[in-house]
Design an enzyme around this catalytic site. Structure first.
Site, short mmCIF file in Angstrom:
data_model
loop_
_atom_site.label_atom_id
_atom_site.label_comp_id
_atom_site.label_asym_id
_atom_site.label_seq_id
_atom_site.Cartn_x
_atom_site.Cartn_y
_atom_site.Cartn_z
CB CYS A 1 -0.74 0.36 1.24
SG CYS A 1 -2.04 -1.21 1.12
CG HIS B 1 -2.64 3.53 3.22
ND1 HIS B 1 -3.32 3.53 2.03
CD2 HIS B 1 -2.47 2.36 3.70
CE1 HIS B 1 -3.54 2.29 1.87
NE2 HIS B 1 -3.26 1.51 2.99
CG ASN C 1 -6.58 -0.43 1.46
OD1 ASN C 1 -5.26 0.16 1.24
ND2 ASN C 1 -5.75 -1.02 3.42
C1 LIG Z 1 -8.56 -6.37 9.82
C2 LIG Z 1 -8.96 -5.34 11.19
C3 LIG Z 1 -10.18 -4.07 10.84
C4 LIG Z 1 -10.03 -6.31 12.12
O1 LIG Z 1 -10.61 -5.40 13.22
P1 LIG Z 1 -9.75 -5.71 14.73
O2 LIG Z 1 -10.73 -4.93 15.72
O3 LIG Z 1 -8.60 -6.43 14.68
O4 LIG Z 1 -10.80 -7.16 15.13
P2 LIG Z 1 -10.22 -9.12 15.25
O5 LIG Z 1 -9.09 -9.56 13.68
O6 LIG Z 1 -9.55 -8.77 16.51
O7 LIG Z 1 -11.36 -9.62 15.62
C5 LIG Z 1 -11.93 -9.00 16.52
C6 LIG Z 1 -13.67 -10.06 16.46
O8 LIG Z 1 -13.87 -9.59 14.90
C7 LIG Z 1 -14.20 -10.39 14.21
N1 LIG Z 1 -14.36 -10.01 12.44
C8 LIG Z 1 -13.66 -10.52 11.99
N2 LIG Z 1 -14.16 -9.73 10.91
C9 LIG Z 1 -14.43 -9.24 10.84
C10 LIG Z 1 -15.74 -9.01 10.31
N3 LIG Z 1 -16.09 -8.47 9.53
N4 LIG Z 1 -17.40 -8.54 10.84
C11 LIG Z 1 -17.62 -9.20 11.70
N5 LIG Z 1 -16.52 -9.87 12.58
C12 LIG Z 1 -15.86 -9.94 12.17
C13 LIG Z 1 -13.10 -11.65 14.72
O9 LIG Z 1 -13.52 -13.05 13.91
C14 LIG Z 1 -13.38 -11.93 15.57
O10 LIG Z 1 -14.08 -12.62 16.76
P3 LIG Z 1 -13.69 -12.95 17.86
O11 LIG Z 1 -13.03 -12.13 18.80
O12 LIG Z 1 -15.04 -14.06 18.13
O13 LIG Z 1 -12.75 -13.85 17.70
C15 LIG Z 1 -8.42 -4.72 11.97
O14 LIG Z 1 -7.26 -6.03 12.27
C16 LIG Z 1 -7.25 -3.79 10.60
O15 LIG Z 1 -7.96 -2.87 10.17
N6 LIG Z 1 -6.32 -4.36 10.22
C17 LIG Z 1 -5.33 -3.90 9.92
C18 LIG Z 1 -5.44 -4.19 8.38
C19 LIG Z 1 -4.57 -3.22 6.83
O16 LIG Z 1 -4.28 -1.94 7.13
N7 LIG Z 1 -4.34 -3.91 5.97
C20 LIG Z 1 -4.20 -3.49 4.93
C21 LIG Z 1 -2.16 -2.73 5.10
S1 LIG Z 1 -2.23 -1.58 3.84
#
Ligand SMILES: CC(C)(COP(=O)(O)OP(=O)(O)OC[C@H]1O[C@@H](n2cnc3c(N)ncnc32)[C@H](O)[C@@H]1OP(=O)(O)O)[C@@H](O)C(=O)NCCC(=O)NCCS
Length: 334
Positions: A115, A256, A286
């Site tokens: 990214c 970003h 994104n």
């Molecule tokens: C991916 C992202 C949105 C997930 O959010 P988070 O708050 O970290 O959530 P987690 O992965 O810890 O998951 C928390 C819970 O939500 C759940 N969950 C994940 N995606 C979900 C969705 N789309 N809808 C509902 N629940 C979801 C998980 O299964 C987890 O459940 P559990 O507690 O029962 O295991 C976040 O980690 C993120 O934005 N990461 C960076 C991504 C990024 O920037 N990527 C590109 C880099 S340039």
């Protein structure tokens, strides 16, 4: 002696018409509009129609950018395309764009930096101009990331969307303006947290790689989130401090658009007011390499009170690799 700098002369963008909303995703995976909105900030994203590739969007963004500048494609010296989803492994998307727009004398290449691809491309282009070797460089950020997303994986499919945007860089007519500074980093140790395993020379496409879903984005969300908050915050605040400025001196923050919570953390660390932080993650998600120039377009074209001459802008990115960085821009216009 005043150093030669590059400045952003023009901008263009392309967004596919088709919208994929949170309500649409509720019907595809186990998620809710409320979860997506509160955890990421995304409401909807754009999806490119089948049969078209990265070059289709890149050419349209390039065309708008050149038309705004009143510049003919034949005048371009270099085309750099930041992308992780080129039309094909080779030829480079830059070659496809060069041919499609008729940029007869341009050379160019694709740049892969997750990214951060647009920011790294911008830095490369600026340095070509600073060296005095070229005059007009088109920098494009374009990704059809939907083609490598598993729409049964709720942890990745809610975040990403397709798009493209392009900027034209030229030597800045006045010293002290334009792209003044960059901070750029990579850390390959982060590669294991965000990758696409299949389709390269190590794991070329086989029935097995397809069955294992190796041609899709694989991400450890929380690990990427942590690294992203740290990385983006450090380089955003870092470039301001390095140049003897404070958050109060910055007119616009162009981050970003990976996750609203990451943007807020970086903005807090820079000590910059909310209204100076440009956000469009709600509309496009994104868009990988298109993300920063699409936000810049928002500031330059869509806003009534965009940057004026002398305003400082900070851009910051974080992506797969890990790759991350920031740019300090002092706006120049006649
Ligand atoms: C991916 C992202 C949105 C997930 O959010 P988070 O708050 O970290 O959530 P987690 O992965 O810890 O998951 C928390 C819970 O939500 C759940 N969950 C994940 N995606 C979900 C969705 N789309 N809808 C509902 N629940 C979801 C998980 O299964 C987890 O459940 P559990 O507690 O029962 O295991 C976040 O980690 C993120 O934005 N990461 C960076 C991504 C990024 O920037 N990527 C590109 C880099 S340039």
């Amino acid at each position: 002696m005043n150093k030669r700098t590059a400045y952003i002369r023009s901008i263009g963008r392309f967004l596919p018409e088709k919208k994929l909303t949170n309500n649409d995703l509720e019907m595809m995976v186990d998620t809710t509009d409320e979860w997506i909105l509160t955890r990421t900030g995304v409401r909807e994203r754009r999806i490119l129609e089948p049969g078209l590739g990265c070059s289709h969007m890149a050419v349209r963004a390039a065309t708008e950018c050149l038309e705004r500048a009143g510049t003919a494609p034949e005048e371009l010296d270099v085309i750099i395309v930041g992308t992780v989803t080129p039309d094909m492994a080779f030829p480079a998307t830059a070659c496809l764009v060069q041919n499609m727009i008729g940029a007869k004398k341009a050379w160019g290449f694709d740049l892969s930096a997750g990214c951060s691809g647009f920011l790294f491309s911008l830095s490369t282009a600026a340095q070509l101009i600073e060296a005095g070797r070229v005059g007009k460089v088109l920098v494009i950020g374009a990704d059809v990331i939907s083609r490598v997303i598993d729409y049964t994986d709720r942890s990745t499919c809610v975040i990403f969307g397709d798009g493209a945007a392009a900027v034209l860089l030229e030597p800045c007519p006045e010293p002290g303006f334009g792209l003044l500074d960059f901070i750029l980093h990579i850390d390959g140790a982060g590669g294991e947290h965000l990758f696409m395993k299949g389709g390269g020379s190590l794991r070329p496409a086989t029935h097995e790689t397809v069955d294992n879903k190796e041609h899709f984005v694989s991400q450890d969300g929380p690990q990427v989130f942590k690294a992203s908050v740290n990385g983006m915050s450090q380089v955003s605040a870092g470039i301001v401090e390095k140049n003897g400025l404070t958050g109060k001196d910055i007119a616009f923050f162009i981050p970003h658009q990976a996750n609203m919570r990451i943007i807020e953390a970086a903005a807090r660390r820079m000590d910059i007011e909310d209204e100076k932080v440009i956000v469009n993650i709600d509309k496009y998600g994104n868009t990988v390499c298109a993300s920063i120039p699409l936000v810049l377009y928002e500031a330059l074209v869509e806003r009534e009170n965009g940057p004026g001459k002398g305003d400082y802008l900070v851009m910051a990115a974080f992506g797969a690799g890990f790759t991350w960085g920031s740019a300090l821009l002092r706006w120049w216009e006649k």
